[in-house]
Design a protein around this motif. Structure first.
Motif, PDB file in Angstrom:
ATOM      1  N   ALA A  33       0.837  -1.204   0.000  1.00 16.57           N
ATOM      2  CA  ALA A  33       0.000   0.000   0.000  1.00 16.57           C
ATOM      3  C   ALA A  33       0.872   1.253   0.000  1.00 16.57           C
ATOM      4  N   LEU A  34       1.893   1.263   0.842  1.00 11.33           N
ATOM      5  CA  LEU A  34       2.738   2.455   0.934  1.00 11.33           C
ATOM      6  C   LEU A  34       3.449   2.727  -0.391  1.00 11.33           C
TER       7      LEU A  34
ATOM      8  N   LEU B 155       2.359   2.402  -3.193  1.00 12.34           N
ATOM      9  CA  LEU B 155       1.458   3.040  -4.158  1.00 12.34           C
ATOM     10  C   LEU B 155       1.255   4.509  -3.846  1.00 12.34           C
ATOM     11  N   GLY B 156       1.951   4.993  -2.827  1.00 11.60           N
ATOM     12  CA  GLY B 156       1.758   6.385  -2.451  1.00 11.60           C
ATOM     13  C   GLY B 156       0.639   6.556  -1.447  1.00 11.60           C
ATOM     14  N   ALA B 157       0.398   5.539  -0.633  1.00 15.59           N
ATOM     15  CA  ALA B 157      -0.612   5.672   0.418  1.00 15.59           C
ATOM     16  C   ALA B 157       0.017   6.343   1.630  1.00 15.59           C
ATOM     17  N   THR B 158      -0.781   7.174   2.299  1.00 15.62           N
ATOM     18  CA  THR B 158      -0.320   7.690   3.584  1.00 15.62           C
ATOM     19  C   THR B 158      -0.521   6.586   4.620  1.00 15.62           C
ATOM     20  N   ARG B 159      -0.024   6.815   5.839  1.00 15.23           N
ATOM     21  CA  ARG B 159      -0.211   5.813   6.890  1.00 15.23           C
ATOM     22  C   ARG B 159      -1.678   5.457   7.039  1.00 15.23           C
TER      23      ARG B 159
ATOM     24  N   GLU C 118      -4.155   5.867   4.943  1.00 17.98           N
ATOM     25  CA  GLU C 118      -4.700   5.162   3.777  1.00 17.98           C
ATOM     26  C   GLU C 118      -4.251   3.712   3.762  1.00 17.98           C
TER      27      GLU C 118
END
Ligand SMILES: Nc1ncnc2c1ncn2[C@@H]1O[C@H](COP(=O)(O)OP(=O)(O)OP(=O)(O)O)[C@@H](O)[C@H]1O
Ligand SMILES: [Mg+2]
Lengths: 259, 323
Positions: B208-209, B211-215, B217
């Motif tokens: 997830a991270l 892919l550019g997810a924040t914590r 997200e």
């Protein structure tokens, strides 16, 4: 996507200058400098534990996820230093995507939702159905899953899952794709497909590929970097590294004398 | 099957055979232990059922379960106020404790500074080890006054248009009982939830991270969906404790065998009435009615347990499909 001028094939996408990385007291990457060309495949090879994954993870700051890890030096993406405090890792990872050793689709999401997960997160515009199809086609998976986009990704084979993860990474339209031994969990046929895919993807993306498979490095990459005990022992055009290495250690490694 | 395997000729040396004997002994022991548990459970139900039979006979099962009056002196035995009180207080407890426990666990496991984890974990464990009578005392001296002077007026002002938050504000009642239960089941839910969060593969979170997810997200798309079944299980454990808790509840619920829509009102719960009246029950019908209440409590617990278990199964099945 980015406003950067159309680069010539030999332009540098990422320029790493004297990069050091530690895990606690372990000095895992030692003073590595490397130019990574745009729209080409750079293969990272070297014996186990020589710092390839660590180096790779510094390129999109995934190393920061471990509290004990830190990196020093400069990593310039289109001239901007990633390791400086000014770059937001969340934005960075959208530009520099990553595919992991073991396929890691989100198990609770459907195949379709896996592909557009990052797309949705980043609030990107555009038709979702088109994006799903485009990315799955780019990842050479569309024909195999087009009839079951609502199914669980766990119903796919390992190779299909890995291509799904590639599609997922492509959906956020990254500029760079980092791949850490993406074929290590795949059989020879799935591996061959993946290599074909890498070949197609390099038209549009800058790819950095860690692999233990020397033939794979030789087949797919334009540039090869040989890591040895945390240092960059030698880097150059793939052909040169495999046929006419300058360093003794490189020669020993690519000819299978050790490693 | 085991027997036919054992008859197969093998060239295996004796250590293997003795290990197989050990395996067999072990499985026999397990079956015996499992059987003993079932036997004890069966006996409990049997004994309770026999003790409760006179009450069911005299009052009728339907009238007993649906009866709203409980007055041993005049011979009125209705179970509904207690069932209602037990369900309402447990519901309040879950509604309050679950978000707090999950939030706390997420904070500890995913967001907060690692340095903070040991002290908070220790504090949570301590909560779990406090005897319930102490909770009851704390409830009487601290929680009830606070509920009366602060929580109930606030709720009345903000949500007074709901029947749930109307009527006299006495402090003793469903709300206080529910809140104290919430504190008591918080450690259980938090501990299991943390275990569940720890078992989520890091690769999923990294996916997830990357892919550019924040914590946050990442928690939303990778952590929570994967942990759902486990968190449900944690809630189930907490619910079990809330349903059966006696001491702390009886000290703050008001012990009035009545049914009120308002959470501010005094009520009663199944375990509380059994504990309070058993020693003083004189008429055989009263005793039998209390046994019947115990049977009801057991039934409620079993029904909710199995319902939650089915839910866990359904969610984990979806997760584990084809894997
Ligand atoms: N999480 C970690 N904590 C501490 N040390 C680590 C950690 N990960 C890697 N290291 C150390 O850092 C060094 C480089 O590891 P790295 O994973 O980068 O090697 P690698 O070249 O990717 O190896 P492989 O080919 O086996 O994947 C090794 O000495 C390793 O022990
Ligand atoms: Mg590695």
């Amino acid at each position: 996507m980015s406003a950067a001028p159309q680069a010539s094939p030999t332009a540098t996408k990422i320029s790493v200058e004297r990069l050091d990385a530690w895990y606690g007291a372990t000095h895992a990457v030692r003073g590595v400098s490397l130019e990574i060309p745009d729209r080409a495949v750079t293969a990272l090879i070297g014996p186990s534990g020589c710092g390839k994954s660590t180096f790779l993870r510094c390129l999109n700051r995934m190393h920061e996820l471990l509290p004990s890890a830190r990196a020093e030096g400069r990593v310039l993406l289109d001239g901007e230093d990633l390791l400086s405090g000014e770059v937001d890792p969340v934005d960075l990872r959208r530009r520099v995507g990553m595919v992991f050793q073991r396929p890691n689709p989100f198990p609770t999401l459907s195949i379709r939702d896996n592909v557009i997960a990052g797309f949705k997160l980043n609030g990107m515009r555009g038709g979702r159905a088109e994006t799903v199809e485009r990315c799955l086609r780019q990842a050479a998976l569309w024909d195999e899953v087009k009839d079951r986009l609502g199914a669980s990704p766990l119903s796919l084979s390992g190779g299909q899952q890995q291509r799904l993860c590639i599609a997922r990474a492509l959906a956020v339209e990254p500029e760079v794709l980092l791949m850490d031994e993406p074929a290590s969990a795949l059989d020879p046929i799935a591996t061959a497909r993946l290599e074909e895919l890498i070949h197609e993807l390099k038209e549009r993306y800058t790819i950095v590929l860690v692999t233990h498979n020397l033939q794979q490095a030789a087949r797919t990459s334009d540039q090869t970097a040989f890591f040895y005990m945390g240092e960059l022992a030698e880097a150059g055009r793939t052909e040169q590294i495999f046929t006419n290495p300058r360093e003794r250690r490189t020669e020993d490694y690519v000819t299978g004398k050790f490693g | 099957m085991a027997a036919s395997l054992a008859r197969l000729p093998t060239a295996a040396p004796s250590p293997r055979r003795s290990r197989r004997a050990g395996d067999r002994l072990w499985s026999v022991g397990l079956v015996a232990a499992g059987g003993a548990i079932l036997l004890v459970a069966g006996l409990v139900i049997l004994v309770l059922g026999r003790a409760a039979a006179p009450a069911f006979h005299a009052l009728g099962v339907g009238r007993f379960l649906a009866g709203q009056d409980w007055d041993p002196v005049s011979g009125a035995f209705g179970a509904l106020p207690f069932i209602y009180g037990t369900l309402v207080t447990s519901a309040v407890a879950i509604l309050v404790a679950l978000p707090v426990a999950v939030g706390l666990s997420l904070f500890l496991a995913e967001m907060g500074p690692p340095r903070l984890r040991p002290p908070v974990a220790f504090a949570i464990e301590t909560l779990a080890s406090i005897p319930s009578v102490i909770y009851g005392l704390w409830g009487l001296f601290v929680l009830v006054p606070w509920v009366r002077t602060t929580v109930e007026p606030l709720l009345g002002r903000l949500l007074g248009w709901l029947p749930l938050f109307t009527g006299p504000r006495i402090g003793l009642g469903y709300l206080s009982a529910g809140l104290i239960l919430a504190v008591m089941i918080l450690p259980t839910i938090a501990a299991v939830t943390q275990e569940v969060l720890r078992s989520i593969p890091p690769a999923l979170k990294e996916g997830a991270l990357a892919l550019g997810a924040t914590r946050w997200e990442m928690i939303r798309i990778a952590v929570l969906p994967t942990a759902r079944a486990g968190i449900l299980g944690a809630t189930l454990l907490g619910l079990g404790r809330a349903l059966g808790e006696t001491m702390a509840v009886t000290m703050v619920i008001g012990n009035a065998p009545e049914i009120h829509a308002s959470l501010f009102a005094a009520g009663y719960s199944l375990p509380a009435v059994i504990a309070n009246e058993f020693a003083e029950a004189t008429s055989p019908l009263h005793l039998s009615a209390l046994a019947a209440l115990a049977l009801v409590l057991l039934g409620v617990t079993l029904v909710l347990n199995s319902a939650a278990r089915v839910l866990v199964l359904l969610t984990s099945r979806r997760l584990g499909e084809a894997s």
